[in-house]
Motif scaffolding. Sequence first.
Motif: not given
Length: 385
Positions: A58-60, A70-82, A84-91, A101-105
């Motif tokens: 879990i995040f701190e 952040v924790l991501l839902n596993p479907q999104f993480a799997k679809a984008h190959g993410l 734990p430790g991966s990074t995502i850029s957002i606007a 990303m610290t894990g899936t939940a």
Amino acid sequence: GIFSRIEAVNGVLRATVRVQKDVSVLSDDGIRTTLRLTGYPLPADLELSRVKVLEGRIFEKHPEGGAVEVLLNPQFAKAHGLVPGSTISIAAEGRRKTLTMTGTAAGPEFVYAVKGAASMLEDPSSFGVAILPQNQAQQLLAMKGSVNQVLIRFIPGADTARAVREIERILEPYGNLANYPRKDQISEAILRGELNQLKAFARFLPSIFLGVAVLMQFVFIGRMVQIQRGQIGLMKAVGYGNTTLLALYGGYSLAAAATGAAAGTLLGYVLARLLTKVYAAFFNLPSLEEAMHFRAAGVVFFATLILGTFSGLWAARGVLAIRPAESMRPARPRSVRPMFFEKIPMFSKRLSLPWRMSLRSMGRNRFRAAVTTLGVLFAVGMLVV
């Protein structure tokens, strides 16, 4: 404050607040992807809509280095190959931000993650959910000290309609845009609808199959009695009574019904386990265990035994009319009585004998079909009731 006023409303058991907003994911491929940021105050166990970490940690609230975890839902993480430790850029609010990303939940709100009611098909490649600490969500979205969602749990049996009106009155000065009960939440509604459909199938289909099985048992035992007329007559001649012979054919029916009920119960449990795993994977259910429902299995098992045995005994009632001496001769053909249309002079004079015999045969077949249909409906009605 507002939060304490909401919790003081009569009928409210507990309430929590959070921040939630959709942001765009910045990617090199140019594909439009939306991420729903959902803030969770820590400790997360105090939230009404809690999540379960499936992979990673879990995040701190205040991670080292100032990274936004952040924790991501596993479907999104799997679809984008993410992972734990991966990074995502957002606007977010016109600025580029990086999420770690610290894990899936998994959580009850996004077992079936869709952007809105108009998007009925889940597409994890274009939409996902990110769970992050409340303080970091407020900082990313320029909402420091503010929230835009209130989650409420009511006391069982309370007047929820009155409580909702009171809460709406409290939130009205702050721009309350929408409210909805849990049953109208997208994931909840889709999952409940699927379960209700399965419940209807579980009641309807077994009744149909049992009705067909009962009719097949009836036909099979009846044919057996007709074929074994000679043996039945011989057994009666050496001293066997009607009760003994009925018990013999009833035993055949009971054995067939018991074998079918046992095989059906075992096969049903195996298929139920497979179906449970499919639903757990499709709806992202983190903890779903299959178990034998002994009460339902027992009711269906004994209903199969009773209906199967009764249909066999009813079909074997022809044993009562068989006499030893007559059984040595071929069965007497059924009497052919004129149909109702043959009693009308206008038709009887114009119909030849072949046409009359054909129509009589059709009439008997329709009668049998009607009796068969009524038998199926009766069996179905008995089970449903």
